[in-house]
Design an enzyme around this catalytic site. Sequence first.
Site, PDB file in Angstrom:
ATOM      1  CG  ASP A  33      58.433  23.342  76.292  1.00 22.99           C
ATOM      2  OD1 ASP A  33      57.201  24.135  75.732  1.00 22.99           O
ATOM      3  OD2 ASP A  33      58.097  22.037  76.042  1.00 22.99           O
ATOM      4  CB  SER A  91      59.603  18.418  74.095  1.00 16.13           C
ATOM      5  OG  SER A  91      58.551  18.894  74.862  1.00 16.13           O
ATOM      6  CG  ASP A 129      54.561  21.242  73.965  1.00 15.56           C
ATOM      7  OD1 ASP A 129      55.554  21.614  74.845  1.00 15.56           O
ATOM      8  OD2 ASP A 129      54.544  19.911  73.618  1.00 15.56           O
ATOM      9  CG  ASP A 131      57.750  21.900  72.120  1.00 21.41           C
ATOM     10  OD1 ASP A 131      58.198  22.169  73.113  1.00 21.41           O
ATOM     11  OD2 ASP A 131      56.846  21.169  71.779  1.00 21.41           O
TER      12      ASP A 131
END
Length: 580
Positions: A305, A144, A309, A307
């Site tokens: 960010d 993340s 999400d 990834d």
Amino acid sequence: MTALNTYRRWLARVEDDALRAELSALDEVRDAAQIEDRFYRDLAFGTGGLRGVLGAGTNRMNVYVVRRATQGLAAYLKAAGLPLRCAIAYDSRNNSMRFAETAAEVLAGNGVKVYIYESLRPTPCLSFAILQLGCLAGINITASHNPKEYNGYKVYWEDGAQLPPDHADEVSRETAGIDIFTGVRRLSFSEGCDKGLIVRIGEAMDEAFLRAVLDCRTDPEILSKYGDAVGIVYTPLHGTGYRLVPEVLKRAGVTNLRVVESQRRPDGDFPTVAVPNPENKACFAEAIDLVLRDGADCDLIIGTDPDADRVGVVVKDANGLFVPLSGNELGALLVDYIIQARRRKGTLPENACAVKSIVSSELFTAICNKNGVTPVNVLTGFKYIGEKIAEYEKTGQYTFLFGYEESYGFLSAGYVRDKDAVAGSLLISEMAAYYKSIGTTLYGAIHALYKEYGYYGEAVLNVQVGGVDPMAEMNRRMTALRGELFDSIAECRVLRVRDYLRRTVFDLVTGATSETDLPESDVLYFELEDGTNIIVRPSGTEPKIKVYILAKGKDEQTLEAKKAAYAAFMNAQFQDEKHS
């Protein structure tokens, strides 16, 4: 087996050249503390899977740890007796592709059919693929928004949401009995592909995903009419949003879009930011510099960010200075905009509901209540929002409208069961274009909400926890806090205490005790007389205890004073506990 003995076994068995060199560089005497840290335990498998610093050791992220965890997952999948299909995605972090292919090799070696993305993708793409392909599970290689030293291994279930606690416990138990060197079955990646056990997915799935995201628009005409008027700058922060976020904005009608070139290329070293977290204004420095250099009109800066999400936003305030909007402010703006836009278009369902985590702002609740939308609270973790989407689709009790967490996670439809920064970027852009069309801004809109509902704000304290076993220390501190519940905090009376671990609500006014309506979780929730809520919980991914202060005031000055007073009180409790 001691940490030193485990280190010696690894030194003798590891075949990976880089990991072996890393181990060989350690001296048993000089580096005893480092050896202890690397090998004193296995990296914990929690509800979010694995997350840790990259490197050699049982308490690090590396191919051996990934193999073992995947062998445990494969054993659990086979025991479930359902079709053995699993999707895999990965982000831009160092070793993410290697870990993803390693996981695919182990699954294929256990007879599990794997659908793996051909290149890096946002996290919501994994959730989407699980649902589209009817997979029993999914694996996402990502840490993340953590610093570059980290990587992680998240496991998803057949509903497209992250693995629930009971399943995570079973996978953890399966993994515990597996020898990290001799207990793993795997096929080479090429052999898995040749046998049809590993299948690449990509463009066709992307197209289906983008169509689903575009269907999330509340009012598609807004961006088609005003997409050239609103100035947007986007930064993927060297992550997976670099391709799909600009593409979906372009398809929706945004023409005045600039991408920060210095942060466009995926790079696991994240060379332009210390921590790739769009919650931090520092991540937007390159984007702000771009705007200041070219002098072009800019209404909105969006960052996602690694990834993709989570999505954060920077806007101009009344003085023309760039300021970030908090996750709670974005959540309030979005739920209000979606409700009002649907009402204008006549598409607001009579049984509409919106869902938030218990650590998110009550401004969201106030907006829902005033507009006849049912507010629903869930535990922290977007999987709980995903569970509600699945539940309401099955029962028809409510029509899901929107869900969010204060940590910059948003979702407005059930095509995935995790937060989606691709759709979040689209909805925020649509909202900004609408407000510009009526002569205001997102900054003006949030202050209009404050004027209508009162000033809401939050402070989050991160109490770092050290020691040989941080998890045990966090448990000890939470137990100590339960043993001395406050009847007042910073001279404000506590009305109720919710203990989600014991599933009780204790009313300090009447003395009555009732049950909570949420599952068991290690969370303490203090409801104060002035409308402030203070929530304490251990982090699920890092060695720290988080304290959320959700305050309300009649004006900004009152709000800030409350936040400061409550933060000082809670900080003092943990300082006192630390030295007791």
